[in-house]
Motif scaffolding. Structure first.
Motif, PDB file in Angstrom:
ATOM      1  N   ASP A 142       0.961   9.036  -5.008  1.00 15.09           N
ATOM      2  CA  ASP A 142       0.724   9.205  -6.288  1.00 15.09           C
ATOM      3  C   ASP A 142      -0.492  10.114  -6.468  1.00 15.09           C
ATOM      4  OD1 ASP A 142       2.293   7.126  -8.527  1.00 15.09           O
ATOM      5  OD2 ASP A 142       0.213   7.969  -8.822  1.00 15.09           O
TER       6      ASP A 142
ATOM      7  N   GLU B  81      -3.395   7.793  -7.435  1.00 16.26           N
ATOM      8  CA  GLU B  81      -3.141   6.838  -6.297  1.00 16.26           C
ATOM      9  C   GLU B  81      -4.047   5.907  -6.020  1.00 16.26           C
ATOM     10  OE1 GLU B  81      -3.811   7.057  -1.154  1.00 16.26           O
ATOM     11  OE2 GLU B  81      -2.732   8.289  -1.870  1.00 16.26           O
TER      12      GLU B  81
ATOM     13  N   ALA C   9       4.962   8.291  -7.242  1.00 13.80           N
ATOM     14  CA  ALA C   9       5.528   7.511  -5.112  1.00 13.80           C
ATOM     15  C   ALA C   9       5.778   7.166  -6.085  1.00 13.80           C
ATOM     16  CB  ALA C   9       4.028   7.037  -5.020  1.00 13.80           C
TER      17      ALA C   9
ATOM     18  N   TRP D  70       0.927  -1.374  -0.056  1.00 13.94           N
ATOM     19  CA  TRP D  70      -0.326  -0.173   0.075  1.00 13.94           C
ATOM     20  C   TRP D  70       1.000   0.927   0.242  1.00 13.94           C
ATOM     21  CZ3 TRP D  70      -4.764  -0.417  -1.880  1.00 13.94           C
ATOM     22  CH2 TRP D  70      -5.256  -1.784  -1.378  1.00 13.94           C
TER      23      TRP D  70
ATOM     24  N   ARG E 129      -4.594   1.724  -6.755  1.00 12.98           N
ATOM     25  CA  ARG E 129      -5.094   1.518  -5.425  1.00 12.98           C
ATOM     26  C   ARG E 129      -5.728  -0.286  -5.826  1.00 12.98           C
ATOM     27  NH1 ARG E 129      -4.994   2.465   0.408  1.00 12.98           N
ATOM     28  NH2 ARG E 129      -3.669   3.765   0.303  1.00 12.98           N
TER      29      ARG E 129
ATOM     30  N   VAL F 249       1.684   2.804  -3.361  1.00  8.44           N
ATOM     31  CA  VAL F 249       0.711   4.124  -4.324  1.00  8.44           C
ATOM     32  C   VAL F 249       1.197   5.046  -2.946  1.00  8.44           C
ATOM     33  CG1 VAL F 249      -0.070   2.074  -5.655  1.00  8.44           C
ATOM     34  CG2 VAL F 249      -1.073   3.205  -3.396  1.00  8.44           C
ATOM     35  N   ASN F 250       1.620   5.146  -1.695  1.00  6.89           N
ATOM     36  CA  ASN F 250       0.916   6.353  -1.278  1.00  6.89           C
ATOM     37  C   ASN F 250       1.542   7.707  -1.285  1.00  6.89           C
ATOM     38  OD1 ASN F 250      -0.511   7.502   1.243  1.00  6.89           O
ATOM     39  ND2 ASN F 250       1.614   7.475   1.813  1.00  6.89           N
TER      40      ASN F 250
END
Length: 247
Positions: free
Chosen positions: A140, A143, A221, A134, A147, A137-138
């Motif tokens: 981005d 995002e 990210a 997880w 996800r 991608v935090n």
């Protein structure tokens, strides 16, 4: 660009992640692609990043561009340092000469944060590995969409055993390639995520080698996917054309 002019692309994945997650970086390559995950077989057979590089060079001695993501960036750079002629250029994405913070290197992960994560892996590898995915991608720019793209990889589970996740973390803790990167004579492009929550951008590092470029990818990210991968691809193509007419 023809298959002949493109040549071979060797893609090396990162810690605990299948190399196929990087498809946005290599799907457009018209030549041969070699995909390498840091899986259990490779991790068990090797005791360091340098060991992995030597093992892969023995398997893939033909001239190629090497693309390394995250920990795979250190593998690609270690392979280039052997100067065997196999690595004609290096591209790193979300890479780093050193992962943990140290004197003169504040872009690395603080020791407390790293130790907390390593403890979590030792206690509950599956849960902490999911947390790591997880984190990829935090922040981005895309995002929410990423996800959704990440879910199948989460459901597939870690491709690496808990013991080898621990081993990889020790490599991340100890490996310091700052001198190796600074002395490199192989053309290299380092692409860094503007919004990377795993590796802070270090594009201003004064030790970067003369034949290297470091560029920050807007909105990206740690995982190069979606629009971020498209931006990476454009930068990769321009760099390789300038470096030797490969793309």
């Amino acid at each position: 660009m023809s298959e002949v002019s493109a040549g071979t692309l060797v893609v090396v994945g990162g810690w605990g992640v299948r190399c196929e997650m990087l498809s946005g970086l290599y799907d457009g390559w018209p030549g041969k692609t070699v995909l390498i995950s840091l899986d259990d077989a490779l991790m068990t057979a090797c005791d360091s990043v340098a060991d992995v590089a030597d093992t892969l060079l023995a398997r893939h001695p033909e001239p190629a561009v090497w693309l390394g993501w995250s920990l795979g960036a250190q593998v690609a750079m270690a392979a280039a340092a052997r100067r065997s002629g196999a690595v004609t250029a290096v591209i790193t994405v979300g890479g780093f000469p050193r992962f943990t913070a140290a004197g003169g290197w504040r872009s690395g992960m603080p020791a407390g944060d790293f130790n907390h994560f390593a403890t979590g892996i030792a206690r509950d590898p599956a849960r902490q590995w999911s947390h790591f995915l997880w984190l990829l991608v935090n922040g981005d720019k895309g995002e929410r969409r990423l996800r959704q793209q990440l879910r199948p990889w989460l459901e597939a589970g870690s491709p690496v055993s808990g013991a080898n996740l621990d081993k990889g973390l020790e490599w991340l803790r100890l490996a310091d390639q700052r001198a190796l990167w600074a002395e490199s004579t192989t053309p290299a492009l380092h692409l860094l995520g503007e919004r990377d929550a795993v590796v802070r951008p270090w594009a201003g590092w004064s030790g970067i080698a003369g034949r290297h470029q470091a560029r920050v990818v807007s909105g990206m990210a740690h995982w190069p996917a979606g629009q971020a991968a498209e931006r990476c691809w454009q930068m990769m193509a321009a760099f390789l054309e300038e470096a030797g007419g490969k793309v």
